[in-house]
Write an enzyme that holds these catalytic residues in place. Structure first.
Site, mmCIF file in Angstrom:
data_model
loop_
_atom_site.group_PDB
_atom_site.id
_atom_site.type_symbol
_atom_site.label_atom_id
_atom_site.label_comp_id
_atom_site.label_asym_id
_atom_site.label_seq_id
_atom_site.Cartn_x
_atom_site.Cartn_y
_atom_site.Cartn_z
ATOM 1 C CB SER A 183 31.023 35.127 24.005
ATOM 2 O OG SER A 183 30.907 36.518 23.916
ATOM 3 C CB CYS B 256 32.522 34.950 32.429
ATOM 4 S SG CYS B 256 32.783 36.712 32.323
ATOM 5 C CB ILE C 143 37.561 38.911 34.231
ATOM 6 C CG1 ILE C 143 38.205 38.450 35.549
ATOM 7 C CG2 ILE C 143 38.619 39.425 33.258
ATOM 8 C CD1 ILE C 143 39.085 37.225 35.405
ATOM 9 N NE ARG C 144 36.250 44.158 27.443
ATOM 10 C CZ ARG C 144 36.147 43.911 26.163
ATOM 11 N NH1 ARG C 144 36.480 42.735 25.673
ATOM 12 N NH2 ARG C 144 35.734 44.845 25.348
ATOM 13 C CG HIS D 150 36.105 34.158 35.491
ATOM 14 N ND1 HIS D 150 36.635 33.336 34.524
ATOM 15 C CD2 HIS D 150 35.709 35.270 34.852
ATOM 16 C CE1 HIS D 150 36.573 33.937 33.349
ATOM 17 N NE2 HIS D 150 36.021 35.118 33.516
ATOM 18 C CD GLU E 74 36.971 30.144 36.130
ATOM 19 O OE1 GLU E 74 35.835 30.246 36.636
ATOM 20 O OE2 GLU E 74 37.372 30.897 35.224
HETATM 21 N N1 GLN Z 1 33.909 39.977 27.765
HETATM 22 C C1 GLN Z 1 33.790 38.590 27.450
HETATM 23 C C2 GLN Z 1 32.754 38.341 26.367
HETATM 24 O O1 GLN Z 1 32.034 39.197 26.031
HETATM 25 C C3 GLN Z 1 33.447 37.779 28.671
HETATM 26 C C4 GLN Z 1 34.518 37.926 29.696
HETATM 27 C C5 GLN Z 1 34.860 36.688 30.456
HETATM 28 O O2 GLN Z 1 34.443 35.590 30.121
HETATM 29 N N2 GLN Z 1 35.665 36.858 31.451
HETATM 30 O O3 GLN Z 1 32.680 37.268 25.879
#
Ligand code: GLN
Length: 193
Positions: A50, A84, A135-136, A171, A173
């Site tokens: 982001s 996300c 993912i994170r 996610h 997708e």
């Molecule tokens: N960690 C990312 C963020 O803070 C988001 C992770 C993702 O979109 N897979 O923007």
């Protein structure tokens, strides 16, 4: 299309349209002018980073992000899917305006990249389970209206629907399941009939 997992969304949208037996047209948005020339029926904001999205999207050469936020506010009927990092932007646009999805979200709240995981989710929106890839990922820290929670990971909200804007912390997708993309296309059809 400035950053993140955007090409996979295109594949998922095409697969979803095929499953629904509908024809769709996909416009790749990189600058504000791409948005004005395409007048979309629905929007996907992908996952990625982001911070990078804010930097690239606010850059004078793009200006996509302010244009997107304005478009979303002016077109409350049109469905939006933010995944996300996209969910982070919807909940926390940081543009001086109100949230586009009213929920508080915390970035990287599960930990580092190695703390990424996959889990079975329960979705009332799809009426079935969904395999979620985190993912994170961010975490919703508060959702003012619990009726808007449409995806759960055991007892935790991971998907919030605020009018026609869907914020998912995972996610969709990447799982090969086009359920949420089909929802987006169907909603777009209904509101543009
Ligand atoms: N960690 C990312 C963020 O803070 C988001 C992770 C993702 O979109 N897979 O923007």
């Amino acid at each position: 299309m400035l950053q993140g997992a955007r090409h996979v969304h295109i594949e998922a949208l095409n697969k979803a349209a095929e499953a629904l037996n509908l024809e769709i047209e996909i416009h790749e948005l990189r600058k504000s002018s791409d948005l004005y020339s395409s007048s979309p029926h629905a929007l996907v904001i992908p996952g990625g980073e982001s911070t990078t999205m804010r930097l690239t999207g606010n850059d004078p050469t793009s200006q996509l992000l302010p244009a997107l936020f304005k478009w979303i506010r002016n077109n409350p009927e049109n469905p939006v899917l933010g995944t996300c990092a996209g969910a982070i932007l919807l909940c926390d646009p940081q543009d001086g305006g109100e949230s586009l999805v009213s929920a508080k979200i915390d970035r990287n709240a599960y930990g580092r990249q190695v703390d990424s995981f996959q889990a079975q989710l329960q979705s009332s929106l799809l009426g079935r389970n969904f395999s979620g890839i985190f993912i994170r990922a961010p975490r919703f820290v508060s959702v003012p209206n619990f009726n808007q929670v449409v995806v759960m990971h055991s007892d935790e909200a991971v998907g919030v629907l605020d009018s026609n804007r869907l914020a998912l912390t995972f996610h969709p997708e990447l799982s090969g399941d086009t359920g949420f993309h089909e929802w987006l296309i169907q909603r777009a059809m209904e509101v543009n009939e």
